[in-house]
Scaffold this motif. Structure first.
Motif, mmCIF file in Angstrom:
data_model
loop_
_atom_site.group_PDB
_atom_site.id
_atom_site.type_symbol
_atom_site.label_atom_id
_atom_site.label_comp_id
_atom_site.label_asym_id
_atom_site.label_seq_id
_atom_site.Cartn_x
_atom_site.Cartn_y
_atom_site.Cartn_z
ATOM 1 N N ASP A 11 0.831 -1.208 0.000
ATOM 2 C CA ASP A 11 0.000 0.000 0.000
ATOM 3 C C ASP A 11 0.862 1.254 0.000
ATOM 4 N N ASN A 12 1.963 1.222 0.758
ATOM 5 C CA ASN A 12 2.860 2.381 0.801
ATOM 6 C C ASN A 12 3.512 2.620 -0.557
ATOM 7 N N VAL A 13 3.880 1.544 -1.229
ATOM 8 C CA VAL A 13 4.505 1.657 -2.548
ATOM 9 C C VAL A 13 3.522 2.283 -3.542
ATOM 10 N N ARG A 14 2.308 1.778 -3.565
ATOM 11 C CA ARG A 14 1.305 2.291 -4.513
ATOM 12 C C ARG A 14 0.985 3.761 -4.240
ATOM 13 N N LEU A 15 0.837 4.107 -2.958
ATOM 14 C CA LEU A 15 0.484 5.478 -2.606
ATOM 15 C C LEU A 15 1.612 6.440 -2.977
ATOM 16 N N LEU A 16 2.851 6.071 -2.703
ATOM 17 C CA LEU A 16 3.974 6.944 -3.042
ATOM 18 C C LEU A 16 4.085 7.120 -4.555
#
Length: 251
Positions: A11-16
């Protein structure tokens, strides 16, 4: 700027990646990885200009990954969950970092710095390694009783109990040791305060931080000052007097 994102939380990868696409068009994300080993291979093969790197990852953390990279020819932005000691370590080493959840304004400013700043100095990374393991455990970076002081030819490791006081010198700080030695580092007194005040140190004046263990006497009068074990008198700012007395346990 060709960029990679390496973080074990999808989720952090996609959001960034989404934030970069919307707000930093100068960044071209050429790879997104939740596995540190895959991320290492991508760095070696794709040669990015910028890497957003999580530190705490399974199998291989961010520091171990960078060790395997060898010479670092790209700009690094560490991405981490908030931790007061980790933030102090980042600030002291002057490395770029973003706190999760990532604020868009911070992201834009960080990318702009990456565009204009040279790649990191290996000495900065060494400083971060020195402090971060203790930080990750939620304790002070100096609980091992030593502090790493960067200088022109490397670093010197000093026992904190030997530090009598620190003095501000514009954008530099001078460390005075009990044995008479002095060290000057290219850090402001505020940077030093962020690290030292988790231990037995207190800032008593805009120009001075003192080691509580080296205070011999508090002298009150028109101008309150401290007499230290090396015979030096250090002024105490009026607004710091109560804080010092509370910290030291004086009545």
């Amino acid at each position: 700027m060709k960029a990679l994102i390496i973080d074990d939380e999808p989720d952090n990868v996609r959001l960034l990646a989404l934030q970069l696409a919307r707000h930093c068009p100068q960044v071209d994300v050429i790879g997104q990885f939740t596995d540190s080993i895959d991320g290492l291979k991508a760095i070696q093969s794709l040669r990015p200009a910028l890497v957003f790197l999580d530190i705490e990852m399974p199998l291989m953390n961010g520091f171990q990954l960078l060790e395997k990279v060898g010479e670092i020819t790209f700009h690094i932005v560490f991405v981490t969950a908030y931790d007061q000691y980790a933030v102090r370590a980042f600030r002291f080493s002057a490395l770029d970092y973003l706190l999760k959840p990532i604020d868009t304004v911070d992201l834009i400013a960080t990318v702009r710095r990456a565009e204009t700043t040279a790649r990191i100095n290996p000495q900065q990374l060494d400083l971060m390694r020195q402090y971060y393991p203790a930080s990750a455990a939620g304790v002070s970076p100096i609980t091992k009783g030593r502090i790493a002081l960067p200088h022109a030819s490397g670093m010197v490791f000093v026992e904190t109990k030997q530090i009598v006081y620190c003095e501000s010198d514009s954008n530099y700080t001078r460390f005075y040791l009990a044995n008479g030695e002095q060290y000057v580092i290219a850090k402001t007194l505020g940077d030093v305060q962020d690290v030292l005040e988790t231990g037995d140190f207190v800032r008593v004046h805009r120009q001075y931080i003192v080691n509580l263990e080296h205070i011999q006497k508090l002298v009150k009068g028109e101008g309150t000052y401290l007499l230290l074990t090396n015979g030096v008198n250090i002024p105490v700012a009026r607004q710091q007097k109560d804080r010092l007395m509370e910290r030291f346990g004086w009545v």
